[in-house]
Design a protein around this motif. Structure first.
Motif, PDB file in Angstrom:
ATOM      1  N   CYS A 348      41.658  38.392  33.339  1.00 29.77           N
ATOM      2  CA  CYS A 348      40.379  38.217  34.137  1.00 29.77           C
ATOM      3  C   CYS A 348      40.923  37.740  35.642  1.00 29.77           C
ATOM      4  O   CYS A 348      41.716  36.670  35.462  1.00 29.77           O
ATOM      5  N   CYS A 432      37.769  42.901  32.554  1.00 28.43           N
ATOM      6  CA  CYS A 432      36.291  43.649  32.789  1.00 28.43           C
ATOM      7  C   CYS A 432      36.020  44.501  31.798  1.00 28.43           C
ATOM      8  O   CYS A 432      34.744  44.626  31.542  1.00 28.43           O
ATOM      9  N   ARG A 433      36.825  45.268  31.347  1.00 31.54           N
ATOM     10  CA  ARG A 433      36.438  46.583  30.361  1.00 31.54           C
ATOM     11  C   ARG A 433      35.731  46.154  29.170  1.00 31.54           C
ATOM     12  O   ARG A 433      35.061  46.540  28.640  1.00 31.54           O
ATOM     13  N   CYS A 435      34.374  42.558  29.149  1.00 28.68           N
ATOM     14  CA  CYS A 435      33.424  41.295  29.619  1.00 28.68           C
ATOM     15  C   CYS A 435      32.086  41.537  29.781  1.00 28.68           C
ATOM     16  O   CYS A 435      31.905  42.729  30.408  1.00 28.68           O
ATOM     17  N   GLU A 436      31.049  41.016  29.395  1.00 27.39           N
ATOM     18  CA  GLU A 436      29.685  41.296  29.365  1.00 27.39           C
ATOM     19  C   GLU A 436      28.893  40.313  30.565  1.00 27.39           C
ATOM     20  O   GLU A 436      27.608  40.193  30.481  1.00 27.39           O
ATOM     21  N   ARG A 437      29.711  39.535  31.397  1.00 26.80           N
ATOM     22  CA  ARG A 437      29.106  38.853  32.308  1.00 26.80           C
ATOM     23  C   ARG A 437      28.159  39.657  33.323  1.00 26.80           C
ATOM     24  O   ARG A 437      28.759  40.661  33.788  1.00 26.80           O
ATOM     25  N   CYS A 440      29.432  38.922  37.921  1.00 22.24           N
ATOM     26  CA  CYS A 440      30.776  38.306  38.152  1.00 22.24           C
ATOM     27  C   CYS A 440      31.065  39.016  39.517  1.00 22.24           C
ATOM     28  O   CYS A 440      31.105  40.138  39.814  1.00 22.24           O
ATOM     29  N   GLN A 442      33.912  39.326  41.033  1.00 22.00           N
ATOM     30  CA  GLN A 442      35.200  39.758  40.871  1.00 22.00           C
ATOM     31  C   GLN A 442      35.396  41.162  39.912  1.00 22.00           C
ATOM     32  O   GLN A 442      36.390  41.409  39.777  1.00 22.00           O
ATOM     33  N   ARG A 443      34.028  41.419  39.309  1.00 24.14           N
ATOM     34  CA  ARG A 443      34.233  42.929  38.659  1.00 24.14           C
ATOM     35  C   ARG A 443      34.758  43.940  39.154  1.00 24.14           C
ATOM     36  O   ARG A 443      34.520  44.209  40.335  1.00 24.14           O
ATOM     37  N   SER A 444      35.712  44.575  38.473  1.00 27.36           N
ATOM     38  CA  SER A 444      36.507  45.489  38.976  1.00 27.36           C
ATOM     39  C   SER A 444      35.925  47.116  38.446  1.00 27.36           C
ATOM     40  O   SER A 444      35.848  47.934  39.105  1.00 27.36           O
ATOM     41  N   PRO A 446      33.024  48.467  35.127  1.00 25.93           N
ATOM     42  CA  PRO A 446      31.949  48.045  34.088  1.00 25.93           C
ATOM     43  C   PRO A 446      32.402  48.038  32.813  1.00 25.93           C
ATOM     44  O   PRO A 446      33.387  48.540  32.588  1.00 25.93           O
ATOM     45  N   PRO A 447      31.769  47.294  32.143  1.00 21.66           N
ATOM     46  CA  PRO A 447      32.251  47.197  30.443  1.00 21.66           C
ATOM     47  C   PRO A 447      31.884  48.438  29.900  1.00 21.66           C
ATOM     48  O   PRO A 447      30.936  49.158  30.192  1.00 21.66           O
TER      49      PRO A 447
END
Length: 467
Positions: A348, A432-433, A435-437, A440, A442-444, A446-447
């Motif tokens: 992360c 990120c792949r 993570c369900e936040r 965020c 800083q997300r690169s 989507p999950p």
């Protein structure tokens, strides 16, 4: 959070070890047959009276009754099932928990199958490079195979650890000049002399001359480590080979890599013998620099050793340990906590380990909370490994060490922090792949398991919302 403990697998294994029927086992434990059956199938938590009976009647080590292994497998399964290949499948969490707890061997088989699939996908992606080769079958990454071996051993190898502890006492490497003591032992026992030269390699052993060549430019703690590493290869080869036999690696390369890893493990366990190191860590509140001075070890070696203190009956604080390079790639990882690192991809970006490169030689502290609500105290520090000359490249890494915040009072690094203040905790994830936040910054990417809601007329931090 529930404190109920389910231990069906441990109960079944104990009963089978003593060749008892369920009826006989129930009588020895002082419970009814239906109640035992429910506990063995994890329909009921294990009772305290049963735990006491296990210890008294079967010599069972109650410290083995923990959920760490199941939680580790559960995290790995969740990540694997986020793969698009399972897009049409969404097993409920209860099913995954049941599988991880009741069928750990099947769970491991599933994870190994998925890992092989991922590696096959990577090979297909670079098929143009392999068109001229006549390779058949699935070639598993030896490095990943070895890393998972240590991961699922809790990064603690009991026989090797105890052998190293015995060696440290006999060779007397803790008092005075440990490097000289280790070199003297190698000469007296095996006729191997140690020579320091300008070699660019850290360690080079010449079996014909019986000389161990070490790079004279590296630190004394590294030289000591390499002397003991070579001692392990010579003096404890049978022990290392027996340990490798239990791993059942798929390739000779994986076996060879793991043997190096086991010799490294022996060296670390000898420089920092388990009982003495654990006692010092507790007395000095896990001060990495102070422990390094006491045992003649580097900060990275101390941090790594702290993550191995999982000896049954004499366990230390459960730590996670990770090392990343400047590209964010995880090069070492282990966790005895509920926090499990992604097996594919990086960590992360909100985690403080990435900021350590900006402050060389300094410890960064972070109170962090993962999406499952568990809170941690995280340490990070940049570590440099100079090549020994002007033209030699310097390797730079960042190491991360942490534990659940409930252990914070036992760490000197928690002083003046505010672990009881909700706002003091930063939200972090695994990767990120998975993570369900929702929000965020800083997300690169989507999950993988979530659908995307695309609004052409609006734009937030990212050009989509999670459905």
């Amino acid at each position: 959070m529930s404190n109920k403990l389910y231990a069906g697998v441990a109960l079944r294994e104990t009963r089978q070890k003593f060749d008892l029927t369920q009826k006989e086992f129930a009588q020895r434990l002082g419970v009814s047959l239906p109640y035992l059956n429910q506990m063995e199938n994890n329909h009921r938590p294990i009772a305290s009276s049963v735990i006491l009976a296990l210890a008294q009647n079967f010599g069972f080590d109650v410290t083995q009754l923990r959920q760490g292994g199941a939680e580790r497998s559960l995290a790995d399964m969740k990540e694997a099932l986020a793969d698009p290949v399972f897009a049409e499948l969404s097993p409920p969490m209860a099913d995954l928990q049941l599988m991880a707890t009741n069928a750990p061997t099947l769970t491991r088989a599933f994870l190994e199958l998925h890992r092989n699939y991922k590696q096959t996908q990577e090979r297909l992606a670079s098929l143009d490079e392999a068109l001229g080769r006549q390779e058949t079958g699935i070639v598993q990454s030896p490095w990943e195979e070895v890393r998972d071996f240590f991961h699922y051993c809790d990064n603690y190898i009991d026989a090797v650890d105890k052998a190293a502890e015995s060696y440290a006492a006999k060779a007397d490497i803790l008092d005075g000049d440990g490097r000289k003591a280790a070199a003297d032992w190698l000469m007296a026992r095996h006729g191997v002399s140690v020579s320091y030269d300008h070699d660019t390699q850290l360690r080079r052993f010449d079996p014909d001359q019986n000389i161990l060549f070490l790079n004279q430019h590296v630190g004394a703690e590294t030289q000591l480590f390499q002397i003991i590493h070579q001692t392990a290869l010579i003096e404890h080869d049978d022990l290392l080979e027996m340990t490798l036999d239990t791993a059942r690696f798929q390739s000779d390369a994986a076996r060879a890599i793991c043997k190096i890893g086991l010799a490294n493990y022996f060296a670390g366990a000898a420089v920092m013998p388990y009982a003495k190191f654990l006692q010092a860590a507790q007395e000095h509140r896990h001060d990495l620099e102070h422990l390094g001075h006491l045992f003649g070890a580097s900060v990275e070696q101390v941090a790594h050793r702290l993550s191995t203190l999982q000896r049954p009956g004499l366990k230390g604080i459960p730590f996670f340990f990770v090392r990343v390079d400047q590209a964010g790639t995880i090069t070492k990882r282990h966790s005895s906590t509920r926090m499990q690192f992604a097996r594919f991809g990086g960590a992360c970006p909100l985690w403080n380990v990435h900021r350590a490169f900006e402050t060389p030689g300094q410890f960064l502290r972070q109170l962090a909370e993962t999406p499952d609500g568990v809170r941690y105290l995280c340490l990070a520090r940049e570590v440099s490994k100079p090549g020994g000359s002007f033209h030699a490249p310097t390797r730079r890494y960042a190491i991360g060490l942490g534990c659940e915040v409930k252990h914070a009072a036992s760490l000197v690094y928690a002083d003046d922090l505010a672990p009881r203040k909700d706002s003091a905790f930063e939200p972090i994830g695994i990767s990120c792949r998975i993570c369900e936040r929702e929000n965020c910054h800083q997300r690169s990417v989507p999950p993988l398991e979530r659908k995307l809601d695309i609004d052409m007329q609006a734009r937030g931090v990212v050009p989509y919302r999670l459905g």
